[in-house]
Design a protein around this motif. Structure first.
Motif, PDB file in Angstrom:
ATOM      1  N   LYS A 183      -1.726  -3.272  -8.012  1.00 21.87           N
ATOM      2  CA  LYS A 183      -1.820  -2.133  -7.482  1.00 21.87           C
ATOM      3  C   LYS A 183      -2.465  -0.487  -8.372  1.00 21.87           C
ATOM      4  CE  LYS A 183      -0.365  -3.432  -3.091  1.00 21.87           C
ATOM      5  NZ  LYS A 183       0.906  -3.042  -1.504  1.00 21.87           N
ATOM      6  N   TRP A 213      -7.627  -3.916  -0.470  1.00 21.97           N
ATOM      7  CA  TRP A 213      -6.275  -3.129  -0.667  1.00 21.97           C
ATOM      8  C   TRP A 213      -6.934  -1.558  -1.412  1.00 21.97           C
ATOM      9  CZ3 TRP A 213      -1.780  -2.563   0.668  1.00 21.97           C
ATOM     10  CH2 TRP A 213      -0.952  -3.817   0.994  1.00 21.97           C
ATOM     11  N   ARG A 235      -0.568  -1.669   6.348  1.00 21.05           N
ATOM     12  CA  ARG A 235      -1.381  -0.897   6.354  1.00 21.05           C
ATOM     13  C   ARG A 235      -3.239  -0.484   6.690  1.00 21.05           C
ATOM     14  NH1 ARG A 235      -0.805   2.680   4.039  1.00 21.05           N
ATOM     15  NH2 ARG A 235      -1.243   2.956   1.774  1.00 21.05           N
ATOM     16  N   ARG A 240       4.501 -10.192  -0.818  1.00 21.79           N
ATOM     17  CA  ARG A 240       4.422  -9.365  -0.833  1.00 21.79           C
ATOM     18  C   ARG A 240       5.181  -7.806  -1.270  1.00 21.79           C
ATOM     19  NH1 ARG A 240       7.744 -14.515   1.707  1.00 21.79           N
ATOM     20  NH2 ARG A 240       6.234 -15.692   2.419  1.00 21.79           N
ATOM     21  N   HIS A 241       5.342  -8.452  -2.859  1.00 29.38           N
ATOM     22  CA  HIS A 241       5.940  -7.289  -3.008  1.00 29.38           C
ATOM     23  C   HIS A 241       5.018  -6.323  -3.350  1.00 29.38           C
ATOM     24  CE1 HIS A 241       7.231  -5.225  -7.243  1.00 29.38           C
ATOM     25  NE2 HIS A 241       8.386  -5.585  -6.878  1.00 29.38           N
ATOM     26  N   PRO A 242       5.584  -4.704  -2.759  1.00 27.68           N
ATOM     27  CA  PRO A 242       4.951  -3.790  -2.970  1.00 27.68           C
ATOM     28  C   PRO A 242       4.097  -3.527  -3.758  1.00 27.68           C
ATOM     29  CG  PRO A 242       7.172  -3.059  -2.908  1.00 27.68           C
ATOM     30  CD  PRO A 242       6.889  -4.895  -2.544  1.00 27.68           C
ATOM     31  N   SER A 285      -1.096 -10.387   2.139  1.00 28.32           N
ATOM     32  CA  SER A 285       0.066 -10.417   2.933  1.00 28.32           C
ATOM     33  C   SER A 285       0.803  -9.817   3.908  1.00 28.32           C
ATOM     34  CB  SER A 285       0.805  -9.258   1.882  1.00 28.32           C
ATOM     35  OG  SER A 285       0.598  -7.872   2.057  1.00 28.32           O
ATOM     36  N   ALA A 300       1.962  -7.468   4.947  1.00 27.43           N
ATOM     37  CA  ALA A 300       1.943  -5.764   4.327  1.00 27.43           C
ATOM     38  C   ALA A 300       0.873  -5.266   4.273  1.00 27.43           C
ATOM     39  CB  ALA A 300       2.645  -5.091   3.519  1.00 27.43           C
ATOM     40  N   GLU A 329      -5.876   1.434  -1.056  1.00 29.47           N
ATOM     41  CA  GLU A 329      -5.183   2.275  -2.206  1.00 29.47           C
ATOM     42  C   GLU A 329      -5.252   3.375  -2.930  1.00 29.47           C
ATOM     43  OE1 GLU A 329      -1.616   2.262  -1.849  1.00 29.47           O
ATOM     44  OE2 GLU A 329      -1.624   0.525  -0.954  1.00 29.47           O
TER      45      GLU A 329
END
Length: 587
Positions: free
Chosen positions: A532, A337, A370, A504-506, A364, A366, A341
């Motif tokens: 993040k 991540w 990404r 899962r929450h962005p 996740s 996601a 990010e």
């Protein structure tokens, strides 16, 4: 994941068909039956018999290529080999013989792999120790293992120096990169500087060649003593064999090949791979079983360049990826991540990345998407394993991971998994129970702990302590650690399930769920979360998000958001004891 790869029909072959094709007679991954610790077991027929064979393979096939990079230091495979043979000679002069333990406690430095491979060449047992440990924790592992020699860096030396009087079995301490003069305390003369035994990295390639130690080694000789992470008590030494290490190496190569076969593509020619060496950014400690057995031994087998970091820092990592044309990176999901990010990512050329793999913590779905967006050539990958399985036991990558992002992947053809009830009886497919595993990469026993061994190793099976389930095709889904399950008013709550929803929450980068005592319900779930960079979310928003996907009794009654990363041990697992202390401090 590239659009081209994602658009192909998947799979071209079922998992069973792929395994059958890859393990057929004459295949590099052919399997056979052998007696291991008195039990019949499926093994890799062509696995390296010993770690010494892996060392020799790396030298013979990749000699002039760069093997180790650390800041402005570089060592070729040949230079590393010459340094290792000299260190083996030095250790032998100190009285190290087959079966002795030689401990290594230091940062990820070029000296680390030299000390480890030199130990193995003598038939001694390499004993990596968690370099993050306090002085008493380091001393515990040295005393428990009965190490004859310890190889440490200056930081570890400072922690151990006052405790040497408690370690009478320790004959010698080799100290690398000490900033202060090595002055033996209280007349203790066991300390010796690395520099007096072996010169700096730049000189290794110029060392005279030396013969291999004349020691007989077999696949089932003891080779490694790796200590468990010890999140719930004293660390336990897991005693592994050369066969364990060789089996782990074969599993890694097999999983990569399986991706091509499952996709219906031709397997790349190994000669072509040797002509285009891979480079891996090492963001996890060597002393972890993944760092030692999967990455270090795997790099010797595959000719991979290892780029070492003093400590993880995202922008430094991106600069190294660009400068060294790194093809593989990862560690735990948080690292992936941070690379994705980071606001400076656009300033670096990260196009060389072909693999972003991680483990040790859930991720996740996601994150898979990404990775594909940020690094179009990079295949995502993860797996499940533990110290007792000599590294990764299940491998999950490429389209298999895309289609089952919440799975840890299937076992290897030589390995078995079963889900059991509390009595050890196998449960039907799809039911949740304790995961038991067996295979040639499972260690023999715990060192000096017969009672723990008897509880954990049963008739050739390893009780993992993880709760999970298997689907119809044999893919593993980890639900939680057995001891981390909460019971709220008679209802089971799997912490990992709640954590997975928070991921899962962005806005969420990391999450940890623990139990909080309740006078009538017994326990209630609470959570700590880190966001993040630049993301915004409130505790109420996160609780509502969990409530939208899980039953109400599973929703954390309180969520604390903190700016610092959550506490994890070197294997990437949440340290729940520290997590609870942080939560209580925030109350």
């Amino acid at each position: 994941m590239s659009d081209v790869t994602a658009s192909k029909p998947w799979p071209a072959l079922s998992l069973a068909q792929a395994h059958a094709a890859l393990t057929a007679p004459g295949s590099p991954f052919e399997t056979a039956e052998a007696l291991v610790d008195g039990r019949a077991m499926r093994v890799w027929k062509n696995a390296p018999p010993t770690v010494r064979d892996v060392f020799l393979h790396g030298r013979a096939n990749f000699g002039p290529n760069t093997f180790l990079v650390y800041e402005d230091e570089r060592a070729s495979f040949e230079g590393f080999a010459r340094a290792t043979l000299l260190m083996a000679e030095r250790l032998a002069a100190m009285g190290v013989v087959k079966g002795d333990r030689v401990a290594v406690a230091m940062r990820n430095l070029p000296e680390w792999p030299v000390a480890v491979l030199a130990t193995v060449l003598l038939g001694a047992i390499t004993t990596p120790i968690n370099a993050w440990g306090t002085g008493p924790e380091l001393a515990y592992c040295l005393a428990d293992s009965g190490a004859k020699v310890a190889v440490v860096d200056g930081e570890r030396w400072a922690r151990l120096q006052p405790l040497l009087g408690e370690l009478p079995e320790l004959r010698q301490v080799i100290v690398a990169r000490a900033t202060d003069p090595i002055a033996p305390p209280l007349g203790d003369a066991r300390a010796i500087a690395w520099a007096s035994l072996l010169g700096p990295t730049a000189t290794w390639a110029d060392l005279p060649d030396r013969p291999l130690p004349a020691v007989e080694l077999t696949p089932d000789d003891d080779a490694t003593l790796l200590y468990t992470s010890g999140t719930t008590g004293a660390a336990k030494g897991a005693l592994g064999t050369h066969r364990c290490s060789g089996s782990t190496l074969m599993a890694g190569a097999f999983s990569v090949t399986r991706n091509f076969v499952r996709r219906g593509e031709a397997v790349p020619d190994p000669a072509a791979a040797r002509a285009n060496p891979r480079a891996l950014l090492l963001a996890i400690p060597f002393f972890h079983t993944t760092g030692c057995q999967v990455i270090l031994f795997g790099a010797l087998q595959s000719g991979t360049k290892l780029v070492l970091m003093r400590r993880w820092e995202p922008e430094t990592a991106m600069a190294l990826i660009q400068a060294e044309r790194v093809t593989s990176a990862g560690g735990v999901p948080t690292i992936a991540w941070q690379l994705i990010e980071h606001p400076a990512r656009a300033h670096y050329d990260l196009s060389s990345l072909e693999s972003v793999a991680y483990g040790g913590a859930p991720a996740s779905a996601a994150l898979v998407q990404r990775i594909g967006e940020a690094f179009p050539k990079a295949q995502p990958g993860m797996g499940w394993g533990m110290t007792e399985t000599s590294g990764t036991f299940t491998h999950h990558g490429a389209e298999d991971y895309v289609h089952r992002p919440d799975s840890a992947g299937p076992a290897m053809p030589v390995a078995e998994m079963k889900i059991t009830d509390d009595d050890g009886l196998a449960l039907p497919t799809g039911q949740v129970g304790e995961l038991w595993v067996r295979g040639p990469n499972v260690v023999k026993r715990y060192w000096n702990k017969p009672e723990e061994t008897a509880k954990t190793f049963i008739d050739g099976w390893l009780r993992t302590g993880d709760l999970g389930r298997l689907d119809d095709e044999g893919f593993l889904f980890i639900v939680d650690r057995k001891k981390d399950m909460l019971i709220r008013g008679g209802e089971n709550i799997y912490c990992a399930e709640v954590e997975a929803v928070l991921y899962r929450h962005p806005a969420v980068m990391d999450a940890g769920v623990i139990g909080q005592a309740h006078p009538t319900l017994g326990e209630e779930p609470v959570a700590l979360v880190s966001l993040k960079p630049g993301a915004v979310a409130s505790p109420d928003e996160l609780r509502a998000f969990v409530r939208s996907q899980l039953a109400g009794f599973k929703v954390p009654v309180r969520i604390v958001i903190q700016s610092d990363p959550l506490p994890r041990n070197p294997t990437g697992k949440l340290v729940k004891k520290t997590l609870k202390a942080l939560f209580e401090a925030a109350a």
